[in-house]
Enzyme design. Structure first.
Site, mmCIF file in Angstrom:
data_model
loop_
_atom_site.group_PDB
_atom_site.id
_atom_site.type_symbol
_atom_site.label_atom_id
_atom_site.label_comp_id
_atom_site.label_asym_id
_atom_site.label_seq_id
_atom_site.Cartn_x
_atom_site.Cartn_y
_atom_site.Cartn_z
ATOM 1 N N ARG A 106 0.839 -1.110 -0.053
ATOM 2 C CA ARG A 106 0.056 -0.047 -0.026
ATOM 3 C C ARG A 106 0.691 1.142 0.021
ATOM 4 O O ARG A 106 1.784 1.654 1.055
ATOM 5 C CB ARG A 106 -1.068 0.099 0.947
ATOM 6 N N HIS A 133 -6.453 1.294 -7.407
ATOM 7 C CA HIS A 133 -6.608 0.506 -6.182
ATOM 8 C C HIS A 133 -7.235 -0.736 -6.929
ATOM 9 O O HIS A 133 -8.609 -1.004 -6.903
ATOM 10 C CB HIS A 133 -7.823 1.148 -5.392
ATOM 11 N N GLN A 136 -9.318 -3.767 -4.963
ATOM 12 C CA GLN A 136 -10.736 -3.100 -4.725
ATOM 13 C C GLN A 136 -11.543 -3.373 -5.821
ATOM 14 O O GLN A 136 -12.878 -3.839 -5.480
ATOM 15 C CB GLN A 136 -10.764 -1.878 -4.175
ATOM 16 N N ASP A 224 -17.184 7.577 -3.074
ATOM 17 C CA ASP A 224 -15.977 7.092 -2.184
ATOM 18 C C ASP A 224 -15.678 8.421 -1.465
ATOM 19 O O ASP A 224 -16.523 9.394 -1.719
ATOM 20 C CB ASP A 224 -14.756 6.662 -3.293
ATOM 21 N N CYS A 263 -16.449 1.493 -1.180
ATOM 22 C CA CYS A 263 -15.222 0.609 -1.068
ATOM 23 C C CYS A 263 -15.101 0.470 0.440
ATOM 24 O O CYS A 263 -14.359 -0.348 1.049
ATOM 25 C CB CYS A 263 -14.020 1.133 -1.729
ATOM 26 N N ARG A 291 -13.608 -8.741 -0.782
ATOM 27 C CA ARG A 291 -11.988 -8.181 -0.806
ATOM 28 C C ARG A 291 -11.378 -9.667 -0.486
ATOM 29 O O ARG A 291 -10.459 -9.873 -1.133
ATOM 30 C CB ARG A 291 -11.702 -7.302 0.117
HETATM 31 N N1 CP Z 1 -11.344 -0.441 0.834
HETATM 32 C C1 CP Z 1 -9.941 -0.535 1.369
HETATM 33 O O1 CP Z 1 -9.050 -0.597 0.898
HETATM 34 O O2 CP Z 1 -10.310 -0.344 2.610
HETATM 35 P P1 CP Z 1 -8.761 -0.264 3.851
HETATM 36 O O3 CP Z 1 -8.349 1.155 3.691
HETATM 37 O O4 CP Z 1 -9.344 -0.381 5.228
HETATM 38 O O5 CP Z 1 -7.815 -1.353 3.410
HETATM 39 N N1 NVA Z 2 -9.972 6.718 -2.189
HETATM 40 C C1 NVA Z 2 -9.686 6.108 -0.736
HETATM 41 C C2 NVA Z 2 -9.752 4.810 -0.705
HETATM 42 C C3 NVA Z 2 -9.534 4.148 0.556
HETATM 43 C C4 NVA Z 2 -9.820 2.623 0.284
HETATM 44 C C5 NVA Z 2 -8.203 6.722 -0.352
HETATM 45 O O1 NVA Z 2 -7.095 6.657 -0.999
HETATM 46 O O2 NVA Z 2 -7.922 7.008 0.825
#
Ligand code: CP
Ligand code: NVA
Length: 306
Positions: A106, A133, A136, A224, A263, A291
């Site tokens: 991440r 992402h 997701q 989102d 998400c 997921r």
């Molecule tokens: N949707 C998602 O990626 O959630 P987290 O940030 O909790 O991993």
């Molecule tokens: N768009 C959001 C998604 C979180 C899972 C972010 O990047 O924070």
């Protein structure tokens, strides 16, 4: 084999990953959640999970996915690694490749992901960057298809910030088909690069500034958060995105049987009202569950089974 972005793949591969996830989910129905798969296809394999940003779903679903497939995980926060003190990503990639069979990252910035992938000799999986992402959106496609059938026959609407998740949705529709309408305030449109890619592949992807136009006759409305983890301009985003809240009135412009996806994490009563989030059209917790199932299929694709 890396899993960096959905537009690196062809339709057959992505559909195959969704189908495998669906079959594994069905096969496990009714089993205790912690139970391993009978033949433990990833037994003896280890996955490192590196987090440069916080996570709940990505962390827990990858960890459980590996365990259910018989493998091991090592969860690392970038702050606790030498990475946080200036060790380079290429060197981190070379070192970790000597210990583990795959790395999920991440990333705070997409460049970290591509650099890691370039220098690792084991598969690298994108667990979210500022630009995309993909894991997701694969879970989203599984969730949508469970309710509505093949993606290629759906009208999907994205409302709000044209962000990282939106970009992976554009990739998904560009590769697997379907119609995607994004309703975003102009300053928060998806990047020109991803829109240009959609045009190149002839994807049915269109942009409007009107949230009502975006959700008209939609099978699936998605939003989102207004401020993503990498965003700094919180106040101006709130002002720009207020008219894009998904509430009952906006949902009434979609098809009567449209579903609502997010998400998560959600900022309740900002981008979506409690009424929609907890209402009969919402499938957000199926999406979160999926997921796990899609992660297992992605892991099998990248790390291979025995
Ligand atoms: N949707 C998602 O990626 O959630 P987290 O940030 O909790 O991993
Ligand atoms: N768009 C959001 C998604 C979180 C899972 C972010 O990047 O924070």
């Amino acid at each position: 084999m890396h899993f960096l972005d959905l537009n690196d793949f062809d339709a057959k591969t992505l559909k195959g990953i969704v189908d495998t996830a669906r079959r594994m989910k069905q096969a496990r129905a009714g089993q205790p959640k912690g139970l391993h798969e009978k033949d433990e296809p990833l037994k003896g394999k280890a996955l490192a999970l590196i987090f440069e940003r916080p996570s709940t779903r990505t962390r827990v679903s990858f960890e459980m996915a590996m365990k259910q497939l018989g493998g091991e995980v090592i969860v690392l926060s970038a702050h606790d690694m030498q990475l946080g003190r200036g060790e380079t990503i290429p060197d981190t990639a070379r070192v970790l490749s000597r210990y583990v069979d795959g790395i999920m990252l991440r990333a705070s910035t997409h460049n970290h992901l591509t650099e890691l992938a370039q220098h690792a000799t084991v598969p690298v999986i994108n667990g979210l960057t500022d630009l995309s992402h993909p894991c997701q959106v694969m879970a989203d496609v599984l969730t949508l298809e469970e309710r509505k059938g093949p993606l290629a026959r759906q009208h999907v609407s994205w409302v709000g910030d044209g962000n990282n998740v939106a970009a992976s949705w554009i990739h998904a529709v560009g590769v697997m088909g379907g119609k995607l309408t994004l309703g975003c305030p102009e300053p928060l449109n998806p990047t020109p690069e991803v829109m240009a890619w959609a045009k190149t592949v002839g994807a049915d992807v269109s942009l409007t500034a009107s949230p009502e136009t975006a959700v008209k006759d939609s099978d699936c409305v998605i939003t989102d958060c207004w401020v993503s983890m990498h965003d700094k301009d919180g106040e101006s985003r709130h002002n720009l995105l207020k008219p894009y809240q998904v509430n009952r009135s906006l949902m009434s412009h979609a098809k009567g049987d449209a579903i609502f996806m997010h998400c998560l994490p959600a900022h309740r009563n900002e981008e979506v009202t409690d009424e929609v989030m907890d209402g009969p059209q919402s499938v957000v917790f199926d999406e979160a569950e999926n997921r796990l199932h899609i992660q297992k299929s992605i892991l099998l694709h990248c790390l291979g089974g025995k």
